[in-house]
Motif scaffolding. Structure first.
Motif, PDB file in Angstrom:
ATOM      1  N   ALA A 140       0.829  -1.212   0.000  1.00  0.00           N
ATOM      2  CA  ALA A 140       0.000   0.000   0.000  1.00  0.00           C
ATOM      3  C   ALA A 140       0.859   1.256   0.000  1.00  0.00           C
ATOM      4  O   ALA A 140       0.544   2.241  -0.677  1.00  0.00           O
ATOM      5  N   GLU A 141       1.979   1.242   0.764  1.00  0.00           N
ATOM      6  CA  GLU A 141       2.873   2.401   0.798  1.00  0.00           C
ATOM      7  C   GLU A 141       3.564   2.584  -0.553  1.00  0.00           C
ATOM      8  O   GLU A 141       3.704   3.704  -1.048  1.00  0.00           O
ATOM      9  N   LEU A 142       4.016   1.477  -1.134  1.00  0.00           N
ATOM     10  CA  LEU A 142       4.673   1.537  -2.436  1.00  0.00           C
ATOM     11  C   LEU A 142       3.742   2.111  -3.491  1.00  0.00           C
ATOM     12  O   LEU A 142       4.132   2.980  -4.289  1.00  0.00           O
ATOM     13  N   ASP A 143       2.506   1.665  -3.509  1.00  0.00           N
ATOM     14  CA  ASP A 143       1.550   2.163  -4.499  1.00  0.00           C
ATOM     15  C   ASP A 143       1.291   3.656  -4.328  1.00  0.00           C
ATOM     16  O   ASP A 143       1.132   4.389  -5.318  1.00  0.00           O
ATOM     17  N   ILE A 144       1.260   4.121  -3.086  1.00  0.00           N
ATOM     18  CA  ILE A 144       1.079   5.554  -2.836  1.00  0.00           C
ATOM     19  C   ILE A 144       2.239   6.348  -3.421  1.00  0.00           C
ATOM     20  O   ILE A 144       2.054   7.393  -4.061  1.00  0.00           O
ATOM     21  N   VAL A 145       3.454   5.859  -3.213  1.00  0.00           N
ATOM     22  CA  VAL A 145       4.639   6.555  -3.711  1.00  0.00           C
ATOM     23  C   VAL A 145       4.621   6.624  -5.240  1.00  0.00           C
ATOM     24  O   VAL A 145       4.872   7.676  -5.837  1.00  0.00           O
ATOM     25  N   LEU A 146       4.325   5.502  -5.896  1.00  0.00           N
ATOM     26  CA  LEU A 146       4.301   5.483  -7.356  1.00  0.00           C
ATOM     27  C   LEU A 146       3.286   6.470  -7.912  1.00  0.00           C
ATOM     28  O   LEU A 146       3.546   7.166  -8.907  1.00  0.00           O
ATOM     29  N   ASP A 150       4.294  10.121  -9.579  1.00  0.00           N
ATOM     30  CA  ASP A 150       4.158   9.797 -10.995  1.00  0.00           C
ATOM     31  C   ASP A 150       5.317   8.924 -11.483  1.00  0.00           C
ATOM     32  O   ASP A 150       5.943   9.204 -12.506  1.00  0.00           O
ATOM     33  N   LEU A 151       5.584   7.855 -10.744  1.00  0.00           N
ATOM     34  CA  LEU A 151       6.683   6.954 -11.072  1.00  0.00           C
ATOM     35  C   LEU A 151       6.206   5.616 -11.631  1.00  0.00           C
ATOM     36  O   LEU A 151       7.019   4.734 -11.906  1.00  0.00           O
ATOM     37  N   GLY A 152       4.909   5.456 -11.805  1.00  0.00           N
ATOM     38  CA  GLY A 152       4.368   4.183 -12.256  1.00  0.00           C
ATOM     39  C   GLY A 152       4.919   3.716 -13.579  1.00  0.00           C
ATOM     40  O   GLY A 152       5.145   2.511 -13.785  1.00  0.00           O
ATOM     41  N   ASN A 153       5.158   4.657 -14.502  1.00  0.00           N
ATOM     42  CA  ASN A 153       5.669   4.287 -15.815  1.00  0.00           C
ATOM     43  C   ASN A 153       7.185   4.190 -15.858  1.00  0.00           C
ATOM     44  O   ASN A 153       7.756   3.801 -16.886  1.00  0.00           O
ATOM     45  N   VAL A 154       7.831   4.551 -14.772  1.00  0.00           N
ATOM     46  CA  VAL A 154       9.295   4.508 -14.721  1.00  0.00           C
ATOM     47  C   VAL A 154       9.789   3.098 -14.417  1.00  0.00           C
ATOM     48  O   VAL A 154      10.804   2.649 -14.964  1.00  0.00           O
ATOM     49  N   PHE A 155       9.051   2.387 -13.576  1.00  0.00           N
ATOM     50  CA  PHE A 155       9.494   1.070 -13.114  1.00  0.00           C
ATOM     51  C   PHE A 155       8.664  -0.038 -13.751  1.00  0.00           C
ATOM     52  O   PHE A 155       7.446  -0.040 -13.668  1.00  0.00           O
ATOM     53  N   THR A 158       7.771  -4.059  -9.505  1.00  0.00           N
ATOM     54  CA  THR A 158       7.821  -3.563  -8.131  1.00  0.00           C
ATOM     55  C   THR A 158       7.719  -4.737  -7.168  1.00  0.00           C
ATOM     56  O   THR A 158       6.878  -5.622  -7.342  1.00  0.00           O
ATOM     57  N   ILE A 159       8.572  -4.722  -6.161  1.00  0.00           N
ATOM     58  CA  ILE A 159       8.577  -5.762  -5.126  1.00  0.00           C
ATOM     59  C   ILE A 159       8.456  -5.075  -3.773  1.00  0.00           C
ATOM     60  O   ILE A 159       9.258  -4.193  -3.445  1.00  0.00           O
ATOM     61  N   SER A 160       7.465  -5.489  -2.975  1.00  0.00           N
ATOM     62  CA  SER A 160       7.260  -4.925  -1.640  1.00  0.00           C
ATOM     63  C   SER A 160       7.490  -6.001  -0.587  1.00  0.00           C
ATOM     64  O   SER A 160       7.701  -7.178  -0.906  1.00  0.00           O
TER      65      SER A 160
END
Length: 257
Positions: A140-146, A150-155, A158-160
């Motif tokens: 949930a924290e990782l998704d908030i950061v992305l 606006d980093l969703g298209n950069v990576f 993702t591994i949490s």
């Protein structure tokens, strides 16, 4: 206290981060830690953990204990070890859920970007280098950061902490990141800021690039960290990835001088 460098910082570390003699082996992907590399969140994690433990009537870790047990590790692992060390019986699941709720509620208010780390990720992605985020934070924290930055298209992957059984300093998270990108572990570079993350990268057979956010470079022992994720780091990574004339791109990089 972590201090994230601003984009375009001119401070450098020595190149002991890049290990080996002679020609360096090529890389096919770069794996990024999140807390302390892409965002400045460690003080917030500490504050939310203290508030959570207080709310449950439990003692709280001091600064030294926080550094020893929790920095760079998933809450699940660090908190479990800290509670066991103090012989405290508590519901880890309830504590983690409470802390996550507090963290997400105040994320926008308290969490700042690490400009240099986000800049480096965008520059690598722009040049076609496959990237993954590998973090000890919850999904949930990782998704908030992305979403927030606006980093969703950069990576591409993702591994949490929710995706692995054991967190850093065990190699499982980074091995999962390499597998998600479809590349060999030994063909990966890792961007880290914490000792557990460095040890995890080394155990996975990956090439670590470490940035020192805490002003204590000696703690890393096996590498001399960089003081910022700047054009020097980008140039080396591009050379290792075999992309273009990276050595000659430095003057053309989108940096604030």
């Amino acid at each position: 206290m972590i201090v994230c460098a601003k984009r375009g910082s001119r401070r450098h570390g020595r190149m002991r981060n890049v290990r080996g003699k002679g020609a360096m082996s090529k890389i096919e992907a770069v794996l990024f830690d999140m807390d302390g590399v892409l965002i400045d969140s460690e003080p917030v994690h500490f504050q939310m953990m203290v508030e959570t433990l207080d709310a449950h009537g439990l003692p709280t870790p001091n600064d030294a204990e926080w550094e020893e047990f929790l920095v760079g590790r998933p809450d699940r692992d660090g908190l479990t070890d800290w509670l066991l060390g103090h012989r405290i019986d508590a519901d880890i699941g309830a504590l983690m859920a409470d802390k996550l709720e507090r963290m997400t509620a105040r994320f926008d208010e308290l969490v700042a970007p690490c400009d240099d780390g986000q800049w480096l990720a965008r520059e690598l992605a722009r040049r076609g280098v496959p990237l993954a985020v590998v973090t000890g934070a919850r999904r949930a924290e990782l998704d908030i950061v992305l979403k927030r930055f606006d980093l969703g298209n950069v990576f591409a992957a993702t591994i949490s902490a929710d995706d692995v059984r054991t967190g850093k300093p065990e190699p499982e998270p980074f091995l999962a990141g390499a597998a998600a990108l479809g590349v060999s572990a030994t063909a990966c570079a890792v961007i880290e800021d914490a000792v557990p993350g460095l040890r995890a990268a080394e155990a996975a057979g990956m090439r670590p690039f470490v940035v020192d956010r805490g002003g204590d470079p000696a703690r890393f022992v096996t590498v001399t960290p960089f003081s910022a994720l700047d054009s020097r780091v980008l140039t080396v990574l591009l050379e290792l990835a075999g992309i273009g004339s990276a050595r000659h791109e430095r003057d053309g990089l989108d940096l604030q001088r």
